[in-house]
Design a protein around this motif. Structure first.
Motif, PDB file in Angstrom:
ATOM      1  N   VAL A 163       0.850  -1.205   0.000  1.00 39.27           N
ATOM      2  CA  VAL A 163       0.000   0.000   0.000  1.00 39.27           C
ATOM      3  C   VAL A 163       0.879   1.246   0.000  1.00 39.27           C
ATOM      4  CG1 VAL A 163      -1.715   1.328   1.299  1.00 39.27           C
ATOM      5  CG2 VAL A 163      -1.909  -1.152   1.184  1.00 39.27           C
ATOM      6  N   HIS A 164       1.904   1.213   0.837  1.00 35.35           N
ATOM      7  CA  HIS A 164       2.797   2.373   0.917  1.00 35.35           C
ATOM      8  C   HIS A 164       3.476   2.624  -0.420  1.00 35.35           C
ATOM      9  CE1 HIS A 164       6.656   4.409   2.061  1.00 35.35           C
ATOM     10  NE2 HIS A 164       5.768   5.218   2.559  1.00 35.35           N
ATOM     11  N   GLN A 165       3.906   1.541  -1.032  1.00 36.19           N
ATOM     12  CA  GLN A 165       4.604   1.683  -2.319  1.00 36.19           C
ATOM     13  C   GLN A 165       3.681   2.282  -3.377  1.00 36.19           C
ATOM     14  OE1 GLN A 165       6.814  -1.825  -3.574  1.00 36.19           O
ATOM     15  NE2 GLN A 165       6.363  -1.304  -5.697  1.00 36.19           N
ATOM     16  N   VAL A 166       2.459   1.812  -3.403  1.00 36.61           N
ATOM     17  CA  VAL A 166       1.490   2.337  -4.378  1.00 36.61           C
ATOM     18  C   VAL A 166       1.232   3.822  -4.119  1.00 36.61           C
ATOM     19  CG1 VAL A 166      -0.952   2.237  -5.057  1.00 36.61           C
ATOM     20  CG2 VAL A 166       0.371   0.131  -4.864  1.00 36.61           C
ATOM     21  N   LEU A 167       1.054   4.174  -2.858  1.00 37.01           N
ATOM     22  CA  LEU A 167       0.769   5.579  -2.525  1.00 37.01           C
ATOM     23  C   LEU A 167       1.970   6.477  -2.822  1.00 37.01           C
ATOM     24  CD1 LEU A 167      -1.261   5.098   0.799  1.00 37.01           C
ATOM     25  CD2 LEU A 167      -2.142   5.690  -1.457  1.00 37.01           C
ATOM     26  N   ARG A 168       3.156   5.941  -2.613  1.00 39.51           N
ATOM     27  CA  ARG A 168       4.365   6.722  -2.957  1.00 39.51           C
ATOM     28  C   ARG A 168       4.422   6.960  -4.456  1.00 39.51           C
ATOM     29  NH1 ARG A 168       9.494   3.861  -1.841  1.00 39.51           N
ATOM     30  NH2 ARG A 168      10.429   5.701  -2.749  1.00 39.51           N
ATOM     31  N   GLU A 169       4.170   5.886  -5.191  1.00 40.47           N
ATOM     32  CA  GLU A 169       4.233   6.012  -6.658  1.00 40.47           C
ATOM     33  C   GLU A 169       3.181   6.987  -7.174  1.00 40.47           C
ATOM     34  OE1 GLU A 169       5.830   1.472  -7.526  1.00 40.47           O
ATOM     35  OE2 GLU A 169       3.828   2.047  -8.180  1.00 40.47           O
TER      36      GLU A 169
END
Lengths: 126, 221
Positions: free
Chosen positions: A21-27
């Motif tokens: 989730v964090h990775q998606v939100l960062r991207e």
């Protein structure tokens, strides 16, 4: 290092879930960027030119500890949208501190009003 | 070595053509030339602020009670106050310098965001937790790509009610790269609970349920 968990297991571990989730939100530029890469991601997602600019005078006013005219104008008058009669009633209620009007008080008020109206009429007539 | 003390050559007054380093140096010298510092701030603000406003509007911090413009003004006001803390290696290309400046501004913005969350608790001091502000080391960022799952996460998030999506997105600002999960400090959790009209425990439970639903969603896809 990238790990492809999908091929190794069919389920999703809690640890991976939050990371994902964090990775998606960062991207997607949806969490505060902390790296230069995050900022590049954000820039790819938004167009600052579409944003209505803020008047720098507002910033200067803050820096100087003043209230800018624009911010002053943004203050919505408490009674701005309230009909006059309601406003008068609310002010009157505030004046008597929320208390009830006794019969004597009401009689006196009506008498005062009648006198004031008569006086106003007389002045108009002159 | 700080670029602020070494590379910027001061001209008589701030100009639109000045690079960011020069403008930040002028702002840092506000004690000796206030007008020049303010002129530099205006140029600097005009150059950068729209990215920050776009970020705040995109992430709908309004639903937490934040006004995007107010958030941006807070950030640049603080940047003006803290101009002397900016540091960058000398000899950076314009592109790298721009990224350094933006990263610095976003650190300040994040701190302002934390302070706003704390305001409801009357704790407006700057965060003392360096882990919340320090960019992670590159080696800590171990990307864990679940192939094909990112799209499913986006679909899931897009389908959530605004409040739930806001909760997940905001909580991920506290993602700890070492713990591999969001670690929200107690006072921030309380501020967030106030902003969302719930309790800290309510936030934890709601978040847990959302992640469980996401997990089920991913296992189905």
């Amino acid at each position: 290092m990238k790990k492809d968990k999908n091929q190794a297991e069919s389920g999703v571990r809690d640890e991976d879930l939050e990371t994902l989730v964090h990775q998606v939100l960062r991207e997607d530029g949806k969490v505060f960027p902390v790296t230069e890469e995050d900022i590049s991601n954000l820039e790819a997602e938004v167009d600052p030119n579409e944003v209505k600019p803020i008047d720098p005078a507002r910033l200067l006013a803050r820096v100087r500890g003043e209230t800018s005219k624009e911010e002053h104008d943004q203050v919505v008058p408490l009674f701005g949208q309230v009909p006059n009669q309601v406003q008068e009633d609310m002010l009157a209620m505030a004046a008597r501190n929320g208390g009830q009007i006794t019969e004597d008080m009401r009689r006196q008020m009506e008498e005062d009003r009648a006198n004031a109206e008569k006086q106003a009429e007389d002045q108009k007539g002159r | 070595m700080s670029s602020l003390t070494s590379s910027a050559v001061r001209q008589p007054s701030a100009k639109v053509e000045d690079d960011d380093l020069t403008l930040i140096l002028r702002m840092a010298c506000k004690g000796s030339d206030r007008k020049d510092a303010e002129d530099a701030l205006v140029i600097f603000f005009k150059r950068h602020h729209r990215l920050f406003k776009a970020f705040a509007e995109r992430n709908n911090y309004r639903s937490l009670g934040f006004d995007p413009e107010d958030f941006v003004l807070h950030t640049f006001h603080k940047a003006f106050e803290k101009a002397h803390t900016f540091d960058a290696p000398t000899g950076l290309s314009p592109e790298r310098l721009l990224k350094k400046v933006q990263t610095w501004l976003f650190e300040i913005a994040k701190n302002e965001f934390l302070m706003e969350l704390r305001k409801g608790l009357n704790q407006s001091e700057e965060t003392m937790d360096p882990d919340l502000l320090t960019p992670p080391n590159r080696e800590d960022i171990e990307e864990c790509v679940l192939t094909g799952k990112a799209a499913a996460v986006r679909t899931f998030l897009d389908g959530l009610p605004e409040g739930d999506r806001q909760l997940l997105e905001t909580s991920m600002n506290f993602y700890d790269y070492k713990a591999k999960k969001a670690v929200i400090p107690a006072d921030i959790l309380e501020g967030l609970a106030n902003a969302l009209a719930t309790t800290p425990e309510g936030i934890k439970q709601r978040r847990k349920r959302l992640l469980q639903r996401l997990k089920e969603h991913l296992e189905k896809t």
